[in-house]
Design a protein around this motif. Sequence first.
Motif, PDB file in Angstrom:
ATOM      1  N   ALA A 112       0.845  -1.196   0.000  1.00 58.22           N
ATOM      2  CA  ALA A 112       0.000   0.000   0.000  1.00 58.22           C
ATOM      3  C   ALA A 112       0.878   1.243   0.000  1.00 58.22           C
ATOM      4  N   GLY A 113       1.964   1.191   0.778  1.00 58.42           N
ATOM      5  CA  GLY A 113       2.879   2.325   0.838  1.00 58.42           C
ATOM      6  C   GLY A 113       3.537   2.572  -0.504  1.00 58.42           C
ATOM      7  N   ALA A 114       3.886   1.484  -1.209  1.00 63.49           N
ATOM      8  CA  ALA A 114       4.504   1.631  -2.515  1.00 63.49           C
ATOM      9  C   ALA A 114       3.568   2.360  -3.467  1.00 63.49           C
ATOM     10  N   ALA A 115       2.266   2.012  -3.382  1.00 60.19           N
ATOM     11  CA  ALA A 115       1.284   2.667  -4.257  1.00 60.19           C
ATOM     12  C   ALA A 115       1.195   4.150  -3.924  1.00 60.19           C
ATOM     13  N   ALA A 116       1.132   4.448  -2.621  1.00 62.31           N
ATOM     14  CA  ALA A 116       1.041   5.853  -2.211  1.00 62.31           C
ATOM     15  C   ALA A 116       2.310   6.610  -2.584  1.00 62.31           C
ATOM     16  N   PHE A 117       3.444   5.928  -2.484  1.00 64.88           N
ATOM     17  CA  PHE A 117       4.729   6.541  -2.818  1.00 64.88           C
ATOM     18  C   PHE A 117       4.749   6.965  -4.288  1.00 64.88           C
ATOM     19  N   LYS A 118       4.226   6.056  -5.154  1.00 68.59           N
ATOM     20  CA  LYS A 118       4.228   6.329  -6.595  1.00 68.59           C
ATOM     21  C   LYS A 118       3.409   7.583  -6.927  1.00 68.59           C
ATOM     22  N   VAL A 119       2.395   7.846  -6.106  1.00 69.24           N
ATOM     23  CA  VAL A 119       1.538   8.996  -6.386  1.00 69.24           C
ATOM     24  C   VAL A 119       2.130  10.280  -5.782  1.00 69.24           C
ATOM     25  N   ASN A 120       2.621  10.190  -4.533  1.00 69.08           N
ATOM     26  CA  ASN A 120       2.933  11.406  -3.789  1.00 69.08           C
ATOM     27  C   ASN A 120       4.417  11.737  -3.667  1.00 69.08           C
ATOM     28  N   CYS A 121       5.297  10.764  -3.809  1.00 66.37           N
ATOM     29  CA  CYS A 121       6.680  10.978  -3.417  1.00 66.37           C
ATOM     30  C   CYS A 121       7.676  10.968  -4.568  1.00 66.37           C
ATOM     31  N   VAL A 122       7.300  10.267  -5.672  1.00 65.18           N
ATOM     32  CA  VAL A 122       8.286  10.063  -6.736  1.00 65.18           C
ATOM     33  C   VAL A 122       8.708  11.363  -7.401  1.00 65.18           C
ATOM     34  N   GLN A 123       7.892  12.409  -7.294  1.00 65.87           N
ATOM     35  CA  GLN A 123       8.226  13.680  -7.945  1.00 65.87           C
ATOM     36  C   GLN A 123       9.574  14.197  -7.464  1.00 65.87           C
ATOM     37  N   HIS A 125      11.637  12.220  -4.868  1.00 68.95           N
ATOM     38  CA  HIS A 125      12.550  11.141  -4.472  1.00 68.95           C
ATOM     39  C   HIS A 125      12.832  10.156  -5.598  1.00 68.95           C
ATOM     40  N   GLY A 126      12.129  10.260  -6.709  1.00 69.39           N
ATOM     41  CA  GLY A 126      12.356   9.343  -7.820  1.00 69.39           C
ATOM     42  C   GLY A 126      11.540   8.070  -7.679  1.00 69.39           C
ATOM     43  N   SER A 127      11.277   7.417  -8.819  1.00 76.09           N
ATOM     44  CA  SER A 127      10.366   6.273  -8.794  1.00 76.09           C
ATOM     45  C   SER A 127      10.973   5.092  -8.050  1.00 76.09           C
ATOM     46  N   GLY A 128      12.297   5.023  -7.979  1.00 79.13           N
ATOM     47  CA  GLY A 128      12.915   3.956  -7.213  1.00 79.13           C
ATOM     48  C   GLY A 128      13.358   4.437  -5.846  1.00 79.13           C
ATOM     49  N   ALA A 129      12.893   5.610  -5.433  1.00 78.43           N
ATOM     50  CA  ALA A 129      13.278   6.245  -4.170  1.00 78.43           C
ATOM     51  C   ALA A 129      14.775   6.499  -4.107  1.00 78.43           C
ATOM     52  N   GLN A 130      15.388   6.603  -5.307  1.00 74.49           N
ATOM     53  CA  GLN A 130      16.841   6.737  -5.354  1.00 74.49           C
ATOM     54  C   GLN A 130      17.310   8.169  -5.161  1.00 74.49           C
ATOM     55  N   GLY A 131      16.362   9.123  -5.087  1.00 73.44           N
ATOM     56  CA  GLY A 131      16.717  10.502  -4.800  1.00 73.44           C
ATOM     57  C   GLY A 131      17.432  11.194  -5.946  1.00 73.44           C
ATOM     58  N   ALA A 132      17.966  12.374  -5.649  1.00 70.57           N
ATOM     59  CA  ALA A 132      18.670  13.202  -6.628  1.00 70.57           C
ATOM     60  C   ALA A 132      19.444  14.217  -5.780  1.00 70.57           C
ATOM     61  N   PRO A 133      20.419  14.928  -6.356  1.00 69.78           N
ATOM     62  CA  PRO A 133      21.116  15.934  -5.551  1.00 69.78           C
ATOM     63  C   PRO A 133      20.114  16.882  -4.874  1.00 69.78           C
ATOM     64  N   GLY A 134      20.174  16.961  -3.566  1.00 64.21           N
ATOM     65  CA  GLY A 134      19.225  17.780  -2.814  1.00 64.21           C
ATOM     66  C   GLY A 134      17.994  17.014  -2.348  1.00 64.21           C
ATOM     67  N   TYR A 135      17.779  15.832  -2.908  1.00 60.97           N
ATOM     68  CA  TYR A 135      16.641  15.000  -2.487  1.00 60.97           C
ATOM     69  C   TYR A 135      17.198  13.655  -2.051  1.00 60.97           C
TER      70      TYR A 135
END
Lengths: 289, 519
Positions: A112-123, A125-135
């Motif tokens: 369930a968390g993965a589904a919510a993550f895909k909607v709210n967090c990937v913008q 943190h990235g779709s694999g939660a791999q982040g980016a400089p500053g994130y």
Amino acid sequence: MSDKEIDEVTGVSTTGHEWDGIRELDNPMPRWWLIVFYASIVWAAAYTIAYPAWPLVSTATSGLLGYSSRGDVKAELAAAQAARADYVAAVSTMTVDDILADDGLRTFAASAGAAAFKVNCVQCHGSGAQGAPGYPNLNDDEWLWGGSADEIRQSIAHGIRFAEDSETRVSEMPAFGEILEPKEITQVASFVASLSSKGEDADAEDIAAGKEIFAQNCAACHGEDGKGNRELGAPDLTDAIWFYGSSLPDIAAQVRAPKHGVMPAWQARLGDTTVKELAVYVHSLGGGE
Amino acid sequence: MLETSEIETFDATAVNSARMRQPLYAARKKIFPKRAAGRFRRFKWIVMLITLGIYYITPWLRWDRGPYAPDQAVLVDMAGRRFYFFPIEIWPQEFYFVAGLLVMAGFGLFLLTSTVGRAWCGYTCPQTVWVDLFLVVERAVEGDRNARIKLDSAPWSAGKLVKRVSKHTIWLAIAVATGGAWIFYFADAPTLLRDLVSGHAAPVAYATVAVLTATTYIFGGLMREQVCTYMCPWPRIQAAMLDENSLTVTYNDWRGEPRSRHAKKAAAAGQAVGDCVDCNACVAVCPMGIDIRDGQQLECITCALCIDACDSVMDKIGKERGLISYATLAEYQSNMALATAGGASSIDPARVRDAGGKLSGKVSAFHIKKLARPRTLIYLAAWSLVGLGLLYALLTRDRLQVNVLADRNPQFVVLSDGAIRNGYTVKLLNMIPEPRTIEVALEGLPGAEMTVVGIEQPATRAFAVEVEPDRLKTLKVFVRQPRENVAGQTQHFTFTVEDKSGAEHARYDATFEAPEMDR
């Protein structure tokens, strides 16, 4: 139609159509075919009355049976909600640590968390939660504010430096560009780089001078040994993970005028249950403590 | 020896004869097959008993598989996605076994047809078996051929109504039992029977019974020979399967013609007389409504009942059996050439008989060696090859398997101490109905260690996990390699899994991805 021709061979009247001497016989339709044909017409008429069919100006007839495809979706969603109601109830009442300890609940909450993550967090943190400089990368084992399931839940629920939430995590590194001389900033950056053995390019004298400056200005938050302080969200400067880059200029820039990321608080938007599910998911990515 | 005039002659017309071919869409002419008696009929009774017995009894056979699997010998468990056949258990990904069996069935059918013609149609096809069963009921209720014809043309009366209602009731009961037996292959039979009777079974069970009841009743009771003639593709394909050495039910007109109902009179008048007394017994017993004396035809399912009917007549008039017999086209043509002197004249039965009136030694008869022809041997070889291949695959197949799916987003994670971590979804398949302790270990990838989500233990190069009987266990495994050990962006290593008792093991070659190292 008095000039109806009768075909000599079959004794059947013809339609009068003729192509190169070939005439079309006017045989009647088979009865079964006609029955099916008329039954189809009756069926079609009844269908348009029973089901939504006729377009009107801004809407359409809704049909006597009250069917709608949106209603179908609603029913399916309700059934899905009902099917997971037990799990959702458990997640909403239990602590994240208890959820993690339960095999079935952990799997459910992480999905369930993965589904919510895909909607709210990937913008960010990235779709694999791999982040980016500053994130931040959520897969690794460095946590600015703590990597236990409950600390992660706290970060998600109230955000980082998010003004609208009174419980948000707050810290701010001073802009040392206004406090230190440029030369001192280069020196302290050299020292910081050397903490994680990144400092080969740096001048040995700079490192030694930087150590002094670090002890006076930085150790309060980042610690004498540069290991950071999670209470204050002060990052560990000795490890291999660099939020805003690991090169000397990157470090110097962050000392001079630090960037501060902001993460919104999600509690109010997503609710307690979803926040817990997100925490379980992030915790299960591999870096959870 | 009976006079030919004393042989019962049947007023039978072959309704499906080519001479009588009706236009399309004409109503079906009813067929009232007479009960035949003889060796082929006896053989068909035995085949019917065996095939129906297999069909009805199989789901009730038990087979102990221990406490973790159903004890039904043959079970297609759709919900659990397992197929059980005695000691064999098949998972969905092993469906190629079923495909292999179908290939074998295909080659088997080719082999059977090229040697003994449409033996499948005549003896073992469910359509044939059930029509036979329905005819047994029809004869028991309404009587044999003549009584049935009379009843059919009689006006409606109480007696006729009773007979018709009881016949159709029994037919429907058989149809329900047929549909009912089918569903027991898909669930635990005793439980399902209880549920079915008490009304607690799944709707799909009742629907299946209803559909199969309808098809059995309609195909077996009402449509009968029309299914074979109009619906089944096999009669069309058989032509390509038969050759001049295939056995098929044949009317030997080289000894039968010219047929005569008054053989003695005709013989006295100096006319050539064949063995056929034109009694129509072969037509009367035919369930397909054909006259075998018209030669091989699409409708003939080679049930051989006409052979039985004719043999009994030949016995009565003291002639050799086999006026209608299983014969190959090759023999038939050679005998025909004998009877017509190579086609020079019309059939003269005297040419196939010697001075004593017995069949001449020149008449060729079927020899068992004819079965072994290149064509049949190739079919047999292909059939055996597939069979042996399946057997080999079955005996050597793995009951412990591992599948590994590497995380692709992110491919790798750099940890705070500089180590590299890759994530893998490891699926352990315990394909036997017993719980097993499976050890998962790393082979290669120096310095690397695993942690498993949900299993509290220090990082390790090998760990053991309980896998439920007959289940797949999915593990999230993180493999971490210290930076100093990382040798290149892509390293190959292996997950090995082993049954703790050492009985079985499996491996999966995986790759470990790392970032480009700046130094």
